[in-house]
Design a protein around this motif. Structure first.
Motif, mmCIF file in Angstrom:
data_model
loop_
_atom_site.group_PDB
_atom_site.id
_atom_site.type_symbol
_atom_site.label_atom_id
_atom_site.label_comp_id
_atom_site.label_asym_id
_atom_site.label_seq_id
_atom_site.Cartn_x
_atom_site.Cartn_y
_atom_site.Cartn_z
ATOM 1 N N TYR A 10 0.833 -0.899 0.075
ATOM 2 C CA TYR A 10 -0.155 -0.086 0.162
ATOM 3 C C TYR A 10 0.400 1.124 0.143
ATOM 4 O O TYR A 10 2.275 0.648 0.145
ATOM 5 C CB TYR A 10 -0.702 -0.349 0.965
ATOM 6 N N ILE A 11 0.228 2.804 -0.259
ATOM 7 C CA ILE A 11 1.255 3.792 0.231
ATOM 8 C C ILE A 11 0.181 5.064 0.199
ATOM 9 O O ILE A 11 -1.255 4.311 0.238
ATOM 10 C CB ILE A 11 1.332 4.052 -1.727
ATOM 11 N N ASN A 12 0.716 6.059 1.079
ATOM 12 C CA ASN A 12 0.581 6.625 1.391
ATOM 13 C C ASN A 12 -0.151 8.368 0.377
ATOM 14 O O ASN A 12 1.258 8.828 -0.034
ATOM 15 C CB ASN A 12 0.828 7.058 2.879
ATOM 16 N N ILE A 13 -1.203 7.848 -0.194
ATOM 17 C CA ILE A 13 -1.187 9.421 -1.136
ATOM 18 C C ILE A 13 -0.342 10.533 -0.883
ATOM 19 O O ILE A 13 -0.206 11.400 -0.930
ATOM 20 C CB ILE A 13 -2.534 9.460 -2.047
ATOM 21 N N MET A 14 -0.839 11.388 1.038
ATOM 22 C CA MET A 14 -0.557 12.275 1.074
ATOM 23 C C MET A 14 0.817 12.406 1.029
ATOM 24 O O MET A 14 1.178 13.993 0.562
ATOM 25 C CB MET A 14 -0.547 12.394 2.005
ATOM 26 N N GLU A 15 2.126 11.441 1.504
ATOM 27 C CA GLU A 15 2.879 11.865 1.325
ATOM 28 C C GLU A 15 3.426 11.819 -0.319
ATOM 29 O O GLU A 15 4.588 13.210 -0.233
ATOM 30 C CB GLU A 15 3.950 10.706 1.738
ATOM 31 N N GLU A 16 3.381 11.697 -1.376
ATOM 32 C CA GLU A 16 3.255 12.328 -2.284
ATOM 33 C C GLU A 16 3.030 13.342 -2.647
ATOM 34 O O GLU A 16 3.441 14.333 -3.413
ATOM 35 C CB GLU A 16 2.775 11.366 -3.533
ATOM 36 N N MET A 17 1.577 13.851 -2.402
ATOM 37 C CA MET A 17 1.036 15.114 -2.336
ATOM 38 C C MET A 17 2.484 16.424 -1.515
ATOM 39 O O MET A 17 2.215 16.974 -2.841
ATOM 40 C CB MET A 17 -0.267 15.576 -1.994
ATOM 41 N N VAL A 18 2.306 15.585 -1.010
ATOM 42 C CA VAL A 18 3.447 16.876 0.332
ATOM 43 C C VAL A 18 4.592 16.585 -0.005
ATOM 44 O O VAL A 18 5.365 18.042 -0.199
ATOM 45 C CB VAL A 18 3.175 16.473 1.746
ATOM 46 N N ALA A 19 5.665 15.590 -0.480
ATOM 47 C CA ALA A 19 6.897 15.995 -1.176
ATOM 48 C C ALA A 19 6.514 17.000 -2.298
ATOM 49 O O ALA A 19 8.039 17.356 -2.580
ATOM 50 C CB ALA A 19 7.187 14.606 -1.495
ATOM 51 N N GLN A 20 5.695 16.428 -3.309
ATOM 52 C CA GLN A 20 5.872 17.584 -4.701
ATOM 53 C C GLN A 20 5.955 18.936 -3.826
ATOM 54 O O GLN A 20 6.193 19.632 -4.568
ATOM 55 C CB GLN A 20 5.163 17.026 -5.128
ATOM 56 N N GLU A 21 4.528 19.165 -3.267
ATOM 57 C CA GLU A 21 4.124 20.187 -2.871
ATOM 58 C C GLU A 21 6.291 21.363 -1.757
ATOM 59 O O GLU A 21 6.342 22.565 -1.964
ATOM 60 C CB GLU A 21 3.580 20.228 -1.874
ATOM 61 N N VAL A 22 6.679 20.086 -0.854
ATOM 62 C CA VAL A 22 7.492 21.040 -0.347
ATOM 63 C C VAL A 22 8.893 20.425 -1.600
ATOM 64 O O VAL A 22 9.958 21.689 -1.487
ATOM 65 C CB VAL A 22 8.283 19.071 0.306
ATOM 66 N N LEU A 28 11.339 27.090 -4.886
ATOM 67 C CA LEU A 28 11.485 29.031 -4.897
ATOM 68 C C LEU A 28 12.450 29.761 -4.494
ATOM 69 O O LEU A 28 12.544 30.726 -3.922
ATOM 70 C CB LEU A 28 10.089 29.269 -4.650
ATOM 71 N N LEU A 29 13.009 28.080 -2.742
ATOM 72 C CA LEU A 29 13.784 29.478 -2.134
ATOM 73 C C LEU A 29 15.102 29.643 -2.574
ATOM 74 O O LEU A 29 16.266 28.982 -3.000
ATOM 75 C CB LEU A 29 14.199 28.235 -0.569
ATOM 76 N N PRO A 30 16.123 30.611 -1.687
ATOM 77 C CA PRO A 30 17.129 30.971 -1.995
ATOM 78 C C PRO A 30 18.192 30.370 -1.352
ATOM 79 O O PRO A 30 17.961 29.034 -0.364
ATOM 80 C CB PRO A 30 17.462 32.703 -0.844
ATOM 81 N N GLN A 31 19.349 29.973 -2.319
ATOM 82 C CA GLN A 31 20.337 28.509 -1.821
ATOM 83 C C GLN A 31 20.603 28.791 -0.775
ATOM 84 O O GLN A 31 20.634 27.408 -0.360
ATOM 85 C CB GLN A 31 21.081 28.619 -3.446
ATOM 86 N N LYS A 32 20.885 30.129 -0.848
ATOM 87 C CA LYS A 32 21.174 29.885 0.864
ATOM 88 C C LYS A 32 20.800 29.343 2.325
ATOM 89 O O LYS A 32 21.343 28.346 2.939
ATOM 90 C CB LYS A 32 22.449 31.926 1.590
ATOM 91 N N LEU A 33 20.048 29.462 1.765
ATOM 92 C CA LEU A 33 18.553 29.251 2.279
ATOM 93 C C LEU A 33 18.521 27.072 2.297
ATOM 94 O O LEU A 33 18.338 26.815 3.311
ATOM 95 C CB LEU A 33 17.312 29.512 3.008
ATOM 96 N N ALA A 34 18.017 27.366 1.625
ATOM 97 C CA ALA A 34 17.812 25.597 1.136
ATOM 98 C C ALA A 34 18.931 24.707 1.179
ATOM 99 O O ALA A 34 18.330 23.850 1.948
ATOM 100 C CB ALA A 34 17.562 25.728 -0.310
ATOM 101 N N LYS A 35 19.951 25.045 1.803
ATOM 102 C CA LYS A 35 21.071 24.110 1.954
ATOM 103 C C LYS A 35 20.774 23.601 3.475
ATOM 104 O O LYS A 35 21.906 22.528 3.612
ATOM 105 C CB LYS A 35 22.440 24.429 1.359
ATOM 106 N N TYR A 36 19.853 24.422 4.332
ATOM 107 C CA TYR A 36 20.086 24.320 5.818
ATOM 108 C C TYR A 36 18.861 23.891 6.014
ATOM 109 O O TYR A 36 18.438 23.647 6.884
ATOM 110 C CB TYR A 36 19.801 25.342 6.606
ATOM 111 N N ILE A 37 18.102 23.440 5.508
ATOM 112 C CA ILE A 37 17.015 23.051 5.702
ATOM 113 C C ILE A 37 16.416 21.652 5.158
ATOM 114 O O ILE A 37 16.777 21.196 3.848
ATOM 115 C CB ILE A 37 15.770 23.860 4.576
#
Length: 133
Positions: A10-22, A28-37
Protein backbone atom coordinates in the motif's frame (compact mmCIF):
# COMPACT_ATOMS: atom_id res chain seq x y z
CA UNK A 1 14.88 0.39 15.38
CA UNK A 2 12.76 1.12 12.36
CA UNK A 3 12.54 -1.69 9.82
CA UNK A 4 11.47 -1.13 6.26
CA UNK A 5 9.31 -3.58 4.37
CA UNK A 6 10.62 -3.80 0.81
CA UNK A 7 7.40 -5.48 -0.35
CA UNK A 8 4.94 -2.79 0.66
CA UNK A 9 1.39 -3.51 -0.43
CA UNK A 10 0.00 0.00 0.00
CA UNK A 11 1.01 3.65 -0.34
CA UNK A 12 0.03 6.87 1.35
CA UNK A 13 -0.98 9.32 -1.38
CA UNK A 14 -0.63 12.19 1.08
CA UNK A 15 3.12 11.48 1.30
CA UNK A 16 3.46 11.94 -2.45
CA UNK A 17 1.39 15.12 -2.48
CA UNK A 18 3.36 16.65 0.39
CA UNK A 19 6.69 15.65 -1.18
CA UNK A 20 5.69 17.35 -4.44
CA UNK A 21 4.70 20.53 -2.60
CA UNK A 22 7.91 20.56 -0.55
CA UNK A 23 10.05 20.05 -3.68
CA UNK A 24 8.19 22.84 -5.48
CA UNK A 25 8.73 25.27 -2.60
CA UNK A 26 12.36 24.25 -2.03
CA UNK A 27 13.12 25.37 -5.59
CA UNK A 28 11.71 28.81 -4.77
CA UNK A 29 13.93 29.29 -1.70
CA UNK A 30 17.21 31.19 -1.92
CA UNK A 31 20.02 28.66 -2.35
CA UNK A 32 21.79 29.78 0.85
CA UNK A 33 18.69 29.05 2.91
CA UNK A 34 17.71 25.85 1.07
CA UNK A 35 21.00 24.13 1.90
CA UNK A 36 20.19 24.37 5.63
CA UNK A 37 16.69 22.90 5.36
CA UNK A 38 16.13 19.15 5.27
CA UNK A 39 13.21 18.26 3.06
CA UNK A 40 12.48 15.21 5.21
CA UNK A 41 12.02 17.44 8.27
CA UNK A 42 9.55 19.63 6.41
CA UNK A 43 7.68 16.62 5.01
CA UNK A 44 7.33 14.85 8.36
CA UNK A 45 6.20 18.04 10.10
CA UNK A 46 3.50 18.50 7.45
CA UNK A 47 2.47 14.84 7.32
CA UNK A 48 1.92 14.78 11.07
CA UNK A 49 -0.69 17.52 10.58
CA UNK A 50 -2.54 16.01 7.61
CA UNK A 51 -4.76 12.92 7.29
CA UNK A 52 -3.34 9.82 5.59
CA UNK A 53 -4.82 8.72 2.27
CA UNK A 54 -3.83 5.08 1.76
CA UNK A 55 -4.36 3.05 -1.40
CA UNK A 56 -3.56 -0.54 -2.32
CA UNK A 57 -4.64 -0.57 -5.98
CA UNK A 58 -4.27 1.57 -9.09
CA UNK A 59 -7.92 2.54 -8.86
CA UNK A 60 -7.59 3.40 -5.17
CA UNK A 61 -4.49 5.44 -5.91
CA UNK A 62 -6.30 7.42 -8.61
CA UNK A 63 -9.30 7.97 -6.33
CA UNK A 64 -7.15 9.14 -3.40
CA UNK A 65 -5.06 11.40 -5.65
CA UNK A 66 -8.21 13.10 -7.00
CA UNK A 67 -9.54 13.42 -3.46
CA UNK A 68 -6.27 14.96 -2.26
CA UNK A 69 -6.20 17.43 -5.16
CA UNK A 70 -9.84 18.40 -4.65
CA UNK A 71 -10.17 18.42 -0.87
CA UNK A 72 -6.66 18.95 0.49
CA UNK A 73 -4.53 20.90 -2.02
CA UNK A 74 -4.95 24.24 -0.20
CA UNK A 75 -4.48 22.66 3.21
CA UNK A 76 -1.31 20.86 2.01
CA UNK A 77 0.12 24.17 0.77
CA UNK A 78 -0.72 25.90 4.06
CA UNK A 79 0.69 23.13 6.25
CA UNK A 80 3.89 22.91 4.15
CA UNK A 81 4.36 26.68 4.53
CA UNK A 82 4.02 26.31 8.30
CA UNK A 83 6.44 23.37 8.22
CA UNK A 84 9.12 25.50 6.52
CA UNK A 85 8.70 28.17 9.17
CA UNK A 86 8.90 25.64 12.01
CA UNK A 87 11.99 23.94 10.59
CA UNK A 88 13.75 27.28 10.01
CA UNK A 89 13.18 28.27 13.64
CA UNK A 90 15.04 25.21 14.87
CA UNK A 91 18.03 24.94 12.52
CA UNK A 92 20.45 23.93 15.28
CA UNK A 93 18.33 21.01 16.51
CA UNK A 94 20.25 17.74 16.43
CA UNK A 95 18.74 15.29 13.99
CA UNK A 96 19.97 11.71 13.46
CA UNK A 97 18.50 10.15 10.29
CA UNK A 98 16.54 6.90 10.60
CA UNK A 99 18.01 5.35 7.49
CA UNK A 100 21.67 4.68 6.75
CA UNK A 101 21.58 6.06 3.20
CA UNK A 102 20.85 9.54 4.58
CA UNK A 103 23.69 9.24 7.10
CA UNK A 104 26.19 8.12 4.46
CA UNK A 105 25.11 10.89 2.09
CA UNK A 106 25.39 13.56 4.78
CA UNK A 107 28.84 12.40 5.93
CA UNK A 108 30.18 12.19 2.36
CA UNK A 109 28.87 15.71 1.60
CA UNK A 110 30.59 17.02 4.74
CA UNK A 111 33.85 15.34 3.78
CA UNK A 112 33.70 16.69 0.23
CA UNK A 113 33.05 20.24 1.37
CA UNK A 114 35.86 20.12 3.93
CA UNK A 115 38.27 18.67 1.34
CA UNK A 116 37.44 21.46 -1.09
CA UNK A 117 38.17 24.15 1.49
CA UNK A 118 41.58 22.82 2.49
CA UNK A 119 44.76 22.57 0.50
CA UNK A 120 48.09 21.05 1.44
CA UNK A 121 49.30 24.52 2.46
CA UNK A 122 46.73 24.73 5.23
CA UNK A 123 47.83 21.51 6.87
CA UNK A 124 51.44 22.76 7.03
CA UNK A 125 50.50 26.00 8.80
CA UNK A 126 47.57 24.99 10.96
CA UNK A 127 48.61 21.73 12.55
CA UNK A 128 47.82 21.61 16.22
CA UNK A 129 50.89 22.53 18.27
CA UNK A 130 52.97 23.72 15.31
CA UNK A 131 54.15 27.26 14.90
CA UNK A 132 54.22 29.01 11.56
CA UNK A 133 57.57 28.88 9.82
Amino acid sequence: MIQTNSQKKYINIMEEMVAQEVNRKMKLLPQKLAKYIKGADVETYALNRLPPLYACSQEGSQFQTKKAEKDYQQKIALVVNRAFIAVQRDLLKKSTPLFREETKKASSETQESSNQNLSWHHSRYYRLGCARS
